[in-house]
Design a protein around this motif. Structure first.
Motif, PDB file in Angstrom:
ATOM      1  N   PRO A 102       0.858  -1.204   0.000  1.00 24.42           N
ATOM      2  CA  PRO A 102       0.000   0.000   0.000  1.00 24.42           C
ATOM      3  C   PRO A 102       0.887   1.245   0.000  1.00 24.42           C
ATOM      4  N   SER A 103       0.400   2.329  -0.644  1.00 24.38           N
ATOM      5  CA  SER A 103       1.225   3.552  -0.648  1.00 24.38           C
ATOM      6  C   SER A 103       1.255   4.107   0.787  1.00 24.38           C
ATOM      7  N   ILE A 104       2.358   4.751   1.124  1.00 25.13           N
ATOM      8  CA  ILE A 104       2.513   5.298   2.493  1.00 25.13           C
ATOM      9  C   ILE A 104       2.254   6.804   2.423  1.00 25.13           C
ATOM     10  N   GLN A 105       1.346   7.257   3.268  1.00 27.73           N
ATOM     11  CA  GLN A 105       0.930   8.680   3.303  1.00 27.73           C
ATOM     12  C   GLN A 105       0.584   9.201   1.898  1.00 27.73           C
ATOM     13  N   GLY A 106      -0.059   8.306   1.121  1.00 27.68           N
ATOM     14  CA  GLY A 106      -0.587   8.723  -0.176  1.00 27.68           C
ATOM     15  C   GLY A 106       0.475   8.943  -1.237  1.00 27.68           C
ATOM     16  N   LYS A 107       1.788   8.692  -0.900  1.00 28.90           N
ATOM     17  CA  LYS A 107       2.853   8.920  -1.915  1.00 28.90           C
ATOM     18  C   LYS A 107       2.978   7.672  -2.784  1.00 28.90           C
ATOM     19  N   GLU A 108       2.874   7.876  -4.108  1.00 33.16           N
ATOM     20  CA  GLU A 108       3.007   6.724  -5.021  1.00 33.16           C
ATOM     21  C   GLU A 108       4.489   6.359  -5.129  1.00 33.16           C
ATOM     22  N   ALA A 109       4.848   5.165  -4.714  1.00 33.10           N
ATOM     23  CA  ALA A 109       6.256   4.742  -4.831  1.00 33.10           C
ATOM     24  C   ALA A 109       6.527   4.283  -6.263  1.00 33.10           C
ATOM     25  N   ASN A 110       7.765   4.486  -6.705  1.00 31.46           N
ATOM     26  CA  ASN A 110       8.086   4.222  -8.115  1.00 31.46           C
ATOM     27  C   ASN A 110       8.939   3.006  -8.372  1.00 31.46           C
ATOM     28  N   TYR A 111       9.291   2.266  -7.328  1.00 23.13           N
ATOM     29  CA  TYR A 111      10.266   1.189  -7.542  1.00 23.13           C
ATOM     30  C   TYR A 111       9.697  -0.187  -7.196  1.00 23.13           C
ATOM     31  N   VAL A 112      10.084  -1.167  -8.024  1.00 22.53           N
ATOM     32  CA  VAL A 112       9.783  -2.571  -7.721  1.00 22.53           C
ATOM     33  C   VAL A 112      11.143  -3.229  -7.461  1.00 22.53           C
ATOM     34  N   VAL A 113      11.288  -3.893  -6.346  1.00 20.63           N
ATOM     35  CA  VAL A 113      12.547  -4.594  -6.048  1.00 20.63           C
ATOM     36  C   VAL A 113      12.321  -6.092  -6.215  1.00 20.63           C
ATOM     37  N   ALA A 114      13.113  -6.678  -7.111  1.00 24.33           N
ATOM     38  CA  ALA A 114      13.024  -8.134  -7.339  1.00 24.33           C
ATOM     39  C   ALA A 114      14.272  -8.758  -6.730  1.00 24.33           C
ATOM     40  N   PHE A 115      14.075  -9.827  -5.981  1.00 18.69           N
ATOM     41  CA  PHE A 115      15.271 -10.380  -5.322  1.00 18.69           C
ATOM     42  C   PHE A 115      15.205 -11.898  -5.160  1.00 18.69           C
ATOM     43  N   ASP A 116      16.398 -12.464  -5.063  1.00 18.69           N
ATOM     44  CA  ASP A 116      16.558 -13.838  -4.601  1.00 18.69           C
ATOM     45  C   ASP A 116      17.093 -13.692  -3.180  1.00 18.69           C
ATOM     46  N   PRO A 117      16.289 -13.959  -2.169  1.00 14.85           N
ATOM     47  CA  PRO A 117      16.694 -13.633  -0.800  1.00 14.85           C
ATOM     48  C   PRO A 117      17.942 -14.371  -0.331  1.00 14.85           C
ATOM     49  N   LEU A 118      18.083 -15.610  -0.774  1.00 12.80           N
ATOM     50  CA  LEU A 118      19.285 -16.335  -0.367  1.00 12.80           C
ATOM     51  C   LEU A 118      19.666 -17.317  -1.473  1.00 12.80           C
ATOM     52  N   ASP A 119      20.513 -16.803  -2.374  1.00 10.17           N
ATOM     53  CA  ASP A 119      20.912 -17.620  -3.525  1.00 10.17           C
ATOM     54  C   ASP A 119      21.992 -18.623  -3.094  1.00 10.17           C
ATOM     55  N   GLY A 120      21.916 -19.799  -3.666  1.00  8.31           N
ATOM     56  CA  GLY A 120      22.919 -20.826  -3.329  1.00  8.31           C
ATOM     57  C   GLY A 120      22.545 -21.545  -2.050  1.00  8.31           C
ATOM     58  N   SER A 121      21.236 -21.519  -1.764  1.00  8.54           N
ATOM     59  CA  SER A 121      20.797 -21.994  -0.438  1.00  8.54           C
ATOM     60  C   SER A 121      21.145 -23.458  -0.188  1.00  8.54           C
ATOM     61  N   SER A 122      21.366 -24.222  -1.237  1.00 15.14           N
ATOM     62  CA  SER A 122      21.703 -25.649  -0.999  1.00 15.14           C
ATOM     63  C   SER A 122      23.042 -25.739  -0.256  1.00 15.14           C
ATOM     64  N   ASN A 123      23.806 -24.628  -0.231  1.00 15.69           N
ATOM     65  CA  ASN A 123      25.117 -24.661   0.437  1.00 15.69           C
ATOM     66  C   ASN A 123      25.037 -24.289   1.911  1.00 15.69           C
ATOM     67  N   ILE A 124      23.847 -23.811   2.340  1.00 14.17           N
ATOM     68  CA  ILE A 124      23.743 -23.246   3.697  1.00 14.17           C
ATOM     69  C   ILE A 124      24.213 -24.240   4.747  1.00 14.17           C
ATOM     70  N   ASP A 125      23.716 -25.476   4.633  1.00 12.01           N
ATOM     71  CA  ASP A 125      23.988 -26.452   5.709  1.00 12.01           C
ATOM     72  C   ASP A 125      25.450 -26.866   5.772  1.00 12.01           C
ATOM     73  N   VAL A 126      26.204 -26.559   4.713  1.00  9.97           N
ATOM     74  CA  VAL A 126      27.618 -26.978   4.732  1.00  9.97           C
ATOM     75  C   VAL A 126      28.547 -25.769   4.780  1.00  9.97           C
ATOM     76  N   ASN A 127      27.974 -24.630   5.216  1.00 13.87           N
ATOM     77  CA  ASN A 127      28.777 -23.443   5.520  1.00 13.87           C
ATOM     78  C   ASN A 127      29.551 -22.871   4.333  1.00 13.87           C
ATOM     79  N   VAL A 128      29.003 -23.099   3.144  1.00 11.63           N
ATOM     80  CA  VAL A 128      29.606 -22.472   1.950  1.00 11.63           C
ATOM     81  C   VAL A 128      28.877 -21.141   1.723  1.00 11.63           C
ATOM     82  N   SER A 129      29.602 -20.126   1.223  1.00  8.52           N
ATOM     83  CA  SER A 129      29.006 -18.782   1.124  1.00  8.52           C
ATOM     84  C   SER A 129      27.756 -18.783   0.248  1.00  8.52           C
ATOM     85  N   VAL A 130      26.792 -17.983   0.689  1.00  7.87           N
ATOM     86  CA  VAL A 130      25.530 -17.788  -0.041  1.00  7.87           C
ATOM     87  C   VAL A 130      25.346 -16.288  -0.220  1.00  7.87           C
TER      88      VAL A 130
END
Ligand code: P6P
Length: 335
Positions: A102-130
């Motif tokens: 929802p817009s905050i205080q009626g201000k139309e926001a102009n940006y869409v952020v697309a992300f991969d929150p944690l890429d390489g997640s198959s490596n998490i359990d073996v302590n390899v960088s993600v």
């Protein structure tokens, strides 16, 4: 060389006039992403201690088994962006469709952020960088059009991109179209500090990066190019975490390939929030990024949010050489 600490916030503000659009908007957004990265970093660092390791017994839209830390990271990024006031919505690897804010205080926001929150997640359990990968798209349509699905594909432009690598140190690398800079998190002050100024990718490197295990499943042109890399005595480095492989290539040079296979006929990596942002960063650092059909990644028009693409990315001379090699090989097959 002054050893004055320059924090991410100071740097963003100092360089904000280079940004094409209203720089206050982007400044706020980048700073919010920086906060989210610090929160995710704390979770990633404690992953072994808190019961958040292991699989969340769920799959995301791309069919990847989701690790619990993916969900935590996804949640934190959404929380920080939702309250930024600059973001009208997000797209995440972990969510089937756009999440409109929802817009905050009626201000139309102009940006869409697309992300991969944690890429390489198959490596998490073996302590390899993600890593976290993010792409900032700016709406170029009439602000009254509020439905993200309607504006995203034809009426937004990729204006900034970055990643955070959670490794031996936590580094945030980003570009807004005027070069690439890296900031290392100093836990003692809780700030990302400028550590890699104006990153320039080497024109070539001594490594190629591909999952050699799929060699027999690649098209013949790709197999012959990989043989060529081996003939050049290039070393093979493949971490299985795209952010980590690309981060190495940014500093040491080299070429990363994820071609199409029978299992992934369109490629495995996602165009909107993996290939596009990393291609933007690598190009801004002087490198190149194309797909298996030799088209420039940043010229591809996404049609679906989780659309996949093959990718060849890295040092400019090596990507050019691969392109020429495949063109020659394909031509010889035609004659
Ligand atoms: P494969 C991680 O799951 C990822 O999306 C990228 O980070 C990585 O480069 C790739 O997939 C690894 O895929 O099929 O080689 O295990």
């Amino acid at each position: 060389m002054s050893n004055k600490i320059i924090t991410l916030d100071e740097f963003i503000i100092k360089r904000q006039n280079e940004f094409l659009y209203d720089h206050d908007e982007l400044t706020g957004l980048l700073r919010d992403i920086g906060v989210a990265a610090k929160i995710v970093n704390r979770l990633v660092n404690k992953a072994g201690l808190v019961n958040i390791l292991g699989k969340a017994d769920s799959e995301n839209i791309s069919g990847d088994t989701v690790q619990k830390l993916d969900l935590y990271a996804n949640e934190k990024l959404i929380e920080c962006l939702k309250n930024s006031g600059q973001c009208c919505g997000i797209a995440s690897e972990e969510d089937e469709t756009f999440l409109q804010f929802p817009s905050i205080q009626g201000k139309e926001a102009n940006y869409v952020v697309a992300f991969d929150p944690l890429d390489g997640s198959s490596n998490i359990d073996v302590n390899v960088s993600v890593g976290t990968i993010f792409a900032i798209y700016r709406r170029i349509s009439d602000p009254k059009i509020r439905v993200l699905k309607k504006i995203f594909y034809k009426r937004t432009a990729l204006v900034a991109a970055g990643y955070v690598i959670y490794g031996t140190s936590t580094i945030l690398v980003y570009t807004t179209g005027s070069g690439v800079n890296g900031f290392t998190l100093d836990p003692s002050i809780g700030e990302f500090c400028l550590s890699h100024h104006n990153i320039q990718i080497p024109k070539r490197g001594n490594y190629y990066s591909v999952n050699q295990g799929y060699y027999l499943k690649f098209d013949i042109e790709m197999r012959r190019y990989i043989d060529y890399c081996s003939d050049l005595n290039l070393g093979l480095r493949y971490i299985g975490s795209m952010v980590s492989d690309i981060h190495r290539i940014l500093f040491q040079g080299g070429i990363f390939l994820y071609p199409v296979t029978r299992k992934y006929p369109d490629g495995k990596l996602r165009l909107v929030y993996e290939c596009n942002p990393l291609a933007y960063i690598v190009e801004q650092a002087g490198g190149k990024a194309i797909n298996g059909s030799l088209e420039r990644i940043l010229d591809l028009q996404p049609k679906k949010l989780h659309e996949k693409s093959s990718i060849v990315i890295g040092s400019p001379d090596m990507v050019d050489e691969m392109k020429a090699y495949v063109e020659r090989y394909s031509a010889s097959k035609m004659s």
